[in-house]
Design an enzyme around this catalytic site. Structure first.
Site, PDB file in Angstrom:
ATOM      1  N   GLU A   1     -25.423 -18.669  26.392  1.00 50.28           N
ATOM      2  CA  GLU A   1     -26.990 -18.081  26.235  1.00 50.28           C
ATOM      3  C   GLU A   1     -26.980 -17.372  24.687  1.00 50.28           C
ATOM      4  O   GLU A   1     -27.505 -16.448  24.693  1.00 50.28           O
ATOM      5  CB  GLU A   1     -27.198 -17.135  27.480  1.00 50.28           C
ATOM      6  CG  GLU A   1     -27.267 -17.983  28.581  1.00 50.28           C
ATOM      7  CD  GLU A   1     -27.784 -16.999  29.787  1.00 50.28           C
ATOM      8  OE1 GLU A   1     -27.337 -15.913  29.819  1.00 50.28           O
ATOM      9  OE2 GLU A   1     -28.277 -17.369  30.798  1.00 50.28           O
TER      10      GLU A   1
ATOM     11  N   GLU B   1     -27.187 -23.306  34.979  1.00 50.04           N
ATOM     12  CA  GLU B   1     -27.326 -21.921  35.950  1.00 50.04           C
ATOM     13  C   GLU B   1     -28.782 -22.148  36.773  1.00 50.04           C
ATOM     14  O   GLU B   1     -29.697 -21.591  36.355  1.00 50.04           O
ATOM     15  CB  GLU B   1     -27.333 -20.614  34.960  1.00 50.04           C
ATOM     16  CG  GLU B   1     -26.130 -20.789  34.534  1.00 50.04           C
ATOM     17  CD  GLU B   1     -26.033 -19.181  33.796  1.00 50.04           C
ATOM     18  OE1 GLU B   1     -27.064 -18.482  34.045  1.00 50.04           O
ATOM     19  OE2 GLU B   1     -24.972 -18.729  33.262  1.00 50.04           O
TER      20      GLU B   1
END
Length: 703
Positions: free
Chosen positions: A229, A309
């Site tokens: 991320e 995710e």
């Protein structure tokens, strides 16, 4: 200045590179056959790392050592799918963190995930879990990554590996080791030369361990994530990401599928993606999946849709309402994504526990520490038990692939051992010879945990009152420098607490020359966002009225070492057990140790320890640090005790460090056969599900 070219082509037609280098500059770097990216501003260390890796990578390519087996895993850009051994493949995966689950239970959890219909698991590798002290590596016991990979392989599960170096995961400092902060002004997750050197050293240890487990080497690792991320981090340093990419290519080969994961925003994908790394996204149940995947398509026009995710629940912070995600919404959105042909990883499938000091923290408007339980409202509970959410997920998966025949393995047996009464042992200042055998460090000014090389737990600061305080006088942290909680005593009398962001002033009183002890607790370093350079201890000065306090004695504290070595029970066997406080008199306030014994009854099963009417502290069972409790704040009210920690035939030692105040009546703890995770003191309590106000808007969305 002389310069030269190193150029190679690899077996994969879309992966090639060329580097032109001189002593101090890197003029061009290409990933892909037709794209050269200029580097006008890059430091010498980055040049050296890229150059050395490139030379070695070229050597391996020439030698033909990049592909060692017949198995292949790749992307079919024409048909927008993964190819496994040349055939279209859709993975249905779940996240599991081996660092949060006792090794004894790894196989149990993996079998349950396999029986739920998953064909893959996704795992993080926390750097600080394996290198807590610089240069000292640990891959044994609960840290045996290779054994975990082997168990997954035996179970029939592929692996999506996320080796960082940064992982977030609500884990202490996002998996980065705290010793990095010993370097002043280090810029983490960037091309900072000190940071890159540390990363290079770590990857030189880690990646060779996992290379034999790559799918192309007849292992089970099908893809590897680079960083994590990164688009949500402020640095947006493409040179850093390119350096990581080169490292990973060197150690893992040109055929290994490398990817990135970012939130479903354009900014996140812009900074987090890089040519040569397949860009994937993450989002939860409240996201419009068409819109989210359309954004992925903007950065990856061809290739498989991937949600790396998909949030099955959410994390908890101390003092906030217990979070979760509605099981019907989870199953509905999962079905919709699988119907589109997307590959999906469910985060989490089992969360586990932040044992010891491994919890992370968030810092947006204020510091918020993550609780000990990482139950996450996942399909498998913190203790690994199947839930209704899991059964619904399995029913969805059955619509898209064959699910293994047979029943789901049952929950592990639990046992309610009942109450155990504890007795007072002593406080930390009276036990400094035990906890700080190396002695004190004298300093005119305050030093941080990192400067003292104590990375986790607690540290004690001591000084003398410079004058008499006949009226209550403010003790002030003027720059909000208490990281994270400070417990203040004067001549052994508890005065109260200072707390980061919320309690910066405490009124104290005493005589000139009285001893003031300040026990500081590290509540877990920030794991997400721009404030991960999260130093602990007391940062800056403390003021007493208008006086700056100086002349400090500072003690690092090895509580875990002493307790793992048998204290206080070994001492009690020599001197007799401690006496419980008399009813009505009440225990002393402030940090105090208590001990007790859970007598064996022939059964060693999972259980849950509840500390009714206790305030806040730490618990050890048989020398193992279970983690923090904060009963006075919640929402978590019980600690998970894995059965393998207990003895069925020998007394089980219980040690509690209560930081604020034990129950006024008999101090005792309760062993139950079920958890209690959803009572927020002063809040509404209860579990949030569905589309409530705290429903996840994405892993790091504002709640």
């Amino acid at each position: 200045m002389t310069s030269f070219w190193i150029q190679t082509s690899c077996d994969a037609p879309d992966v090639a590179f060329a580097i032109r280098t001189s002593v101090t500059t890197l003029e061009g770097f290409c990933l892909g056959p037709h794209h050269v990216i200029p580097f006008d501003h890059i430091d010498t260390m980055t040049v050296k790392i890229l150059f050395v890796l490139a030379v070695n990578f070229a050597y391996l390519a020439v030698k033909g050592n990049l592909v060692d087996g017949d198995q292949t895993f790749s992307i079919d850009y024409k048909n927008n799918c993964f190819l496994k051994d040349g055939k279209p493949f859709q993975y249905i995966s779940g996240s599991i963190h081996y660092s949060r689950i006792p090794r004894y239970y790894w196989k149990d959890r993996l079998v349950k995930m396999y029986m739920a219909g998953l064909n893959a698991v996704q795992i993080y590798v926390p750097w600080n879990f394996h290198e807590p002290v610089k240069g000292e590596y640990n891959f044994s016991g609960d840290r045996d990554l290779v054994h975990f990979l082997d168990l997954a392989n035996q179970t029939g599960l592929l692996v999506i590996l996320r080796p960082g170096p940064y992982i977030c995961a609500e884990w202490e400092m996002g998996g980065l080791p705290a010793w990095l902060l010993e370097t002043p002004n280090i810029l983490l997750r960037s091309s900072d030369t000190n940071y890159l050197q540390a990363v290079s050293n770590w990857m030189n240890i880690l990646l060779p361990k996992v290379r034999p487990w790559l799918y192309s080497n007849k292992g089970n690792i099908i893809s590897v994530q680079v960083e994590n991320e990164y688009g949500s981090y402020h640095a947006c340093d493409y040179n850093y990401m390119r350096t990581l990419q080169t490292m990973f290519r060197y150690f893992l080969g040109a055929d290994t599928l490398l990817f990135t994961t970012d939130g479903d925003t354009e900014r996140a994908l812009s900074c987090g993606s890089l040519q040569g790394l397949y860009a994937t996204i993450d989002f939860g149940t409240d996201t419009n999946i068409t819109k989210a995947f359309r954004l992925q398509r903007k950065f990856e026009p061809r290739g498989p849709l991937v949600n790396s995710e998909f949030y099955t629940g959410w994390l908890d912070h101390w003092g906030e309402v217990h979070a979760g995600a509605d099981k019907w919404n989870v199953s509905k959105v999962l079905r919709e994504m699988l119907a589109l042909g997307a590959s999906v990883n469910m985060y989490m499938f089992e969360g586990g526990t932040n044992f010891g000091y491994w919890n992370g923290a968030d810092h947006d408007t204020r510091f918020r520490s993550v609780v000990t339980s990482y139950d996450y409202d996942a399909p498998l509970t913190e203790a690994g038990d199947p839930t209704e959410k899991l059964l619904l997920i399995r029913d969805v998966i059955k619509q898209f692939r064959d699910v293994p025949a047979g029943p789901m393995p049952p929950a592990t047996p639990k046992f309610a051992y009942g109450f155990v009464t504890l007795g007072k042992v002593g406080n930390i200042p009276s036990l400094l010879d035990l906890f700080s055998p190396q002695g004190l460090i004298k300093s005119q000014y305050l030093l941080t945990f990192e400067e003292m090389k104590q990375y986790y737990g607690y540290m004690l600061y001591r000084t003398k009152l410079p004058r008499g305080l006949w009226e209550p006088t403010p003790l002030i942290s003027p720059l909000n420098g208490v990281h994270d909680r400070a417990y203040v005593t004067i001549n052994g009398v508890f005065q109260g607490m200072l707390e980061r962001d919320t309690a910066l002033v405490l009124k104290v009183s005493g005589k000139q020359g009285d001893t003031m002890d300040i026990l500081v607790e590290n509540m877990g370093r920030v794991n997400f966002g721009s404030k991960i350079n999260d130093h602990k201890g007391i940062l800056g000065d403390l003021l007493l009225g208008s006086d700056v306090l100086t002349d400090w004695e500072i003690y690092t504290l090895d509580l875990d070492g002493a307790i793992a070595g048998g204290w206080p029970h070994s001492e009690a066997r020599r001197r007799g057990p401690p006496a419980a406080a008399a009813d009505g008199r009440g225990p002393p306030a402030g940090p105090v140790f208590y001990m007790g014994t859970l007598q064996p009854n022939g059964v060693a099963r999972d259980t849950f320890l509840q500390l009714n009417d206790w305030s806040k502290g730490q618990v050890w069972i048989n020398g193992v640090n279970l983690g923090r409790y904060w009963s006075s704040r919640g929402p978590q009210q019980s600690l998970y005790v894995p059965g393998p920690l207990l003895s069925a035939t020998q007394p089980n030692n219980i040690t509690v460090l209560e930081l604020e105040g034990a129950p006024r009546e008999r101090p005792r703890v309760l062993f139950m056969d079920r958890p209690h995770l959803n009572r927020t003191v002063g809040g509404s309590g209860g579990t949030v599900g569905g589309v409530g106000s705290r429903h996840p808007a994405g892993r790091h969305g504002p709640w």
